[in-house]
Design a protein around this motif. Structure first.
Motif, PDB file in Angstrom:
ATOM      1  N   ARG A 231      27.002  20.944   9.217  1.00 29.33           N
ATOM      2  CA  ARG A 231      26.227  22.073   9.641  1.00 29.33           C
ATOM      3  C   ARG A 231      25.813  22.873   8.300  1.00 29.33           C
ATOM      4  O   ARG A 231      24.705  23.249   8.062  1.00 29.33           O
ATOM      5  CB  ARG A 231      27.019  23.126  10.393  1.00 29.33           C
ATOM      6  CG  ARG A 231      26.572  24.402  10.791  1.00 29.33           C
ATOM      7  CD  ARG A 231      27.412  25.203  11.856  1.00 29.33           C
ATOM      8  NE  ARG A 231      27.174  26.581  11.778  1.00 29.33           N
ATOM      9  CZ  ARG A 231      26.003  27.174  12.380  1.00 29.33           C
ATOM     10  NH1 ARG A 231      24.955  26.290  12.990  1.00 29.33           N
ATOM     11  NH2 ARG A 231      25.881  28.455  12.256  1.00 29.33           N
ATOM     12  N   VAL A 232      26.774  23.212   7.137  1.00 29.55           N
ATOM     13  CA  VAL A 232      26.486  23.801   5.968  1.00 29.55           C
ATOM     14  C   VAL A 232      25.645  22.752   5.396  1.00 29.55           C
ATOM     15  O   VAL A 232      24.614  23.387   4.518  1.00 29.55           O
ATOM     16  CB  VAL A 232      27.855  23.971   5.009  1.00 29.55           C
ATOM     17  CG1 VAL A 232      27.483  24.221   3.693  1.00 29.55           C
ATOM     18  CG2 VAL A 232      28.769  24.849   5.813  1.00 29.55           C
ATOM     19  N   THR A 233      25.706  21.490   5.104  1.00 27.62           N
ATOM     20  CA  THR A 233      24.738  20.688   4.352  1.00 27.62           C
ATOM     21  C   THR A 233      23.355  20.695   4.997  1.00 27.62           C
ATOM     22  O   THR A 233      22.435  21.059   4.067  1.00 27.62           O
ATOM     23  CB  THR A 233      25.000  19.462   4.523  1.00 27.62           C
ATOM     24  OG1 THR A 233      26.246  19.206   3.763  1.00 27.62           O
ATOM     25  CG2 THR A 233      24.142  18.261   3.696  1.00 27.62           C
ATOM     26  N   ALA A 234      23.139  20.681   6.292  1.00 27.11           N
ATOM     27  CA  ALA A 234      21.859  21.305   6.781  1.00 27.11           C
ATOM     28  C   ALA A 234      21.393  22.332   6.464  1.00 27.11           C
ATOM     29  O   ALA A 234      20.251  22.633   6.273  1.00 27.11           O
ATOM     30  CB  ALA A 234      21.949  20.830   8.394  1.00 27.11           C
ATOM     31  N   ALA A 235      22.063  23.551   6.364  1.00 20.79           N
ATOM     32  CA  ALA A 235      21.618  24.657   5.959  1.00 20.79           C
ATOM     33  C   ALA A 235      20.967  24.796   4.657  1.00 20.79           C
ATOM     34  O   ALA A 235      20.083  25.253   4.283  1.00 20.79           O
ATOM     35  CB  ALA A 235      22.552  25.795   6.201  1.00 20.79           C
ATOM     36  N   ARG A 236      22.078  24.016   3.652  1.00 19.94           N
ATOM     37  CA  ARG A 236      21.441  24.165   2.311  1.00 19.94           C
ATOM     38  C   ARG A 236      20.282  23.328   2.227  1.00 19.94           C
ATOM     39  O   ARG A 236      19.435  23.508   1.221  1.00 19.94           O
ATOM     40  CB  ARG A 236      22.656  23.376   1.478  1.00 19.94           C
ATOM     41  CG  ARG A 236      23.855  24.221   1.357  1.00 19.94           C
ATOM     42  CD  ARG A 236      24.745  23.698   0.489  1.00 19.94           C
ATOM     43  NE  ARG A 236      26.033  24.456   0.100  1.00 19.94           N
ATOM     44  CZ  ARG A 236      27.202  23.972   0.438  1.00 19.94           C
ATOM     45  NH1 ARG A 236      27.446  22.755   0.366  1.00 19.94           N
ATOM     46  NH2 ARG A 236      28.430  24.618   0.131  1.00 19.94           N
ATOM     47  N   ALA A 237      20.021  22.078   2.819  1.00 18.13           N
ATOM     48  CA  ALA A 237      18.991  21.356   2.475  1.00 18.13           C
ATOM     49  C   ALA A 237      17.405  22.014   3.189  1.00 18.13           C
ATOM     50  O   ALA A 237      16.431  21.895   2.504  1.00 18.13           O
ATOM     51  CB  ALA A 237      19.152  20.167   3.475  1.00 18.13           C
ATOM     52  N   ALA A 238      17.835  22.934   4.403  1.00 21.87           N
ATOM     53  CA  ALA A 238      16.695  23.521   4.676  1.00 21.87           C
ATOM     54  C   ALA A 238      16.258  24.746   3.811  1.00 21.87           C
ATOM     55  O   ALA A 238      15.158  24.975   3.424  1.00 21.87           O
ATOM     56  CB  ALA A 238      16.859  24.258   6.276  1.00 21.87           C
ATOM     57  N   THR A 239      17.230  25.296   3.223  1.00 24.56           N
ATOM     58  CA  THR A 239      17.067  26.227   2.183  1.00 24.56           C
ATOM     59  C   THR A 239      16.152  25.912   1.051  1.00 24.56           C
ATOM     60  O   THR A 239      15.268  26.282   0.451  1.00 24.56           O
ATOM     61  CB  THR A 239      18.378  26.979   1.727  1.00 24.56           C
ATOM     62  OG1 THR A 239      18.817  27.649   3.071  1.00 24.56           O
ATOM     63  CG2 THR A 239      17.967  28.154   0.834  1.00 24.56           C
ATOM     64  N   TRP A 240      16.776  24.654   0.532  1.00 26.87           N
ATOM     65  CA  TRP A 240      16.154  23.997  -0.679  1.00 26.87           C
ATOM     66  C   TRP A 240      14.537  23.791  -0.415  1.00 26.87           C
ATOM     67  O   TRP A 240      13.952  23.929  -1.189  1.00 26.87           O
ATOM     68  CB  TRP A 240      16.903  22.750  -0.995  1.00 26.87           C
ATOM     69  CG  TRP A 240      16.245  22.022  -2.073  1.00 26.87           C
ATOM     70  CD1 TRP A 240      15.906  20.921  -2.178  1.00 26.87           C
ATOM     71  CD2 TRP A 240      16.386  22.425  -3.787  1.00 26.87           C
ATOM     72  NE1 TRP A 240      15.578  20.394  -3.501  1.00 26.87           N
ATOM     73  CE2 TRP A 240      15.916  21.468  -4.414  1.00 26.87           C
ATOM     74  CE3 TRP A 240      17.254  23.704  -4.270  1.00 26.87           C
ATOM     75  CZ2 TRP A 240      15.893  21.409  -5.604  1.00 26.87           C
ATOM     76  CZ3 TRP A 240      16.865  23.699  -5.782  1.00 26.87           C
ATOM     77  CH2 TRP A 240      16.375  22.787  -6.447  1.00 26.87           C
ATOM     78  N   ALA A 241      14.451  23.224   0.935  1.00 25.01           N
ATOM     79  CA  ALA A 241      12.975  22.834   1.165  1.00 25.01           C
ATOM     80  C   ALA A 241      12.209  23.880   1.125  1.00 25.01           C
ATOM     81  O   ALA A 241      10.900  23.670   0.538  1.00 25.01           O
ATOM     82  CB  ALA A 241      13.225  22.085   2.519  1.00 25.01           C
ATOM     83  N   ARG A 242      12.716  25.235   1.636  1.00 20.98           N
ATOM     84  CA  ARG A 242      11.717  26.314   1.773  1.00 20.98           C
ATOM     85  C   ARG A 242      11.668  26.952   0.436  1.00 20.98           C
ATOM     86  O   ARG A 242      10.520  27.527  -0.023  1.00 20.98           O
ATOM     87  CB  ARG A 242      12.409  27.309   2.599  1.00 20.98           C
ATOM     88  CG  ARG A 242      12.435  27.076   4.104  1.00 20.98           C
ATOM     89  CD  ARG A 242      12.894  28.451   4.829  1.00 20.98           C
ATOM     90  NE  ARG A 242      14.096  28.901   4.539  1.00 20.98           N
ATOM     91  CZ  ARG A 242      15.177  28.666   5.101  1.00 20.98           C
ATOM     92  NH1 ARG A 242      15.446  27.707   5.858  1.00 20.98           N
ATOM     93  NH2 ARG A 242      16.572  29.056   4.443  1.00 20.98           N
TER      94      ARG A 242
END
Length: 267
Positions: A231-242
């Motif tokens: 869950r944390v990794t998904a949040a970081r990846a989405a933030t990085w993409a944005r």
């Protein structure tokens, strides 16, 4: 025969007893890190003060999410300042609100928003909730009568969203949102509230209620850590993409500092 160990699985870990609980609205609060770890991984700032409630703030400093385990009755407060055409709004949720339901609302604070206002009642109707309408109130109640979501208007025109869940012993929680809360947040909350999927709680954290159904499961500690990390990794990846255009190619997302080093997570 030599036993093969799965990658990432520490040797010697013993399974722990957990329970899948239905309906999820009566599962109890759960671990508040489920909410805060996602927001921190999404770039939110830890603003908790020593001895005070756990609190984080959005990168643009307009939204604050806090959980106070010390005050009575305590619980969650989400406050947003005015943003452009959006009026300020607030949500207050009791401490026994399941974190999975709280997270549906708070996760939506960092996710892309549709240009069209959603129907906040559609997720409830899709799960066969009973709906009703009179001159000033619109109500939806779960098939078992344990949970509800109301939009209530007063005689003077003031309005509020009111939700919650209660068992026959009077145990449960309630939540209120100001009428100005964005509808996509209410829709996300309603979707999680009405979801038929059970939620998991460890032994000793299962509410004493005749209205819940439990299924015992054995879970290894490494599995719990893996689910939380995903869950944390998904949040970081989405933030990085944005935020990719704002980062040079050699930059990497920084690990968010957790407020739980000094504030103990409680139910």
């Amino acid at each position: 025969m030599k036993r093969t160990r799965w990658p990432g699985r520490p040797a010697g870990e013993q399974p722990e007893q957990h329970y899948l609980i239905e309906p999820r609205a009566l599962a109890g609060g759960g671990d508040v890190r489920h909410v805060f770890a996602f927001l921190l991984a999404s770039g939110w700032q830890d603003i908790a003060k020593k001895g005070g409630p756990v609190a984080v703030r959005s990168p643009d400093r307009t939204v604050r999410v806090s959980y106070d385990p010390y005050a009575q009755p305590g619980g969650w407060t989400i406050h947003s300042a005015a943003q452009g055409q959006q009026a300020p709004w607030q949500a207050v949720l009791g401490p026994q609100t399941p974190v999975e339901i709280v997270a549906a609302l708070t996760d939506s604070l960092v996710q892309p928003r549709s240009a069209h206002a959603p129907d906040a009642w559609a997720p409830l109707a899709g799960q066969r909730w009973k709906t009703g309408f009179d001159d000033r109130h619109f109500t939806a109640t779960s098939p078992d009568g344990a949970a509800w979501l109301h939009f209530r208007q007063g005689q003077t025109g003031d309005a509020v969203w009111w939700s919650g869940a209660r068992d026959q012993q009077g145990n449960g929680w309630s939540a209120q949102f100001t009428a100005t809360i964005p509808l996509h947040l209410v829709a996300a909350f309603a979707t999680a509230l009405a979801s038929p999927e059970p939620v998991m709680r460890p032994r000793g954290r299962v509410p004493h209620s005749t209205r819940i159904r439990t299924t015992s499961v054995s879970v290894l500690p490494w599995q719990l850590r893996a689910w939380q990390q995903a869950r944390v990794t998904a949040a970081r990846a989405a933030t990085w993409a944005r935020t990719w255009p704002a980062h040079p190619p050699s930059a990497a997302p920084r690990r968010a500092r957790s407020p739980f080093a000094r504030a103990r997570a409680r139910r």
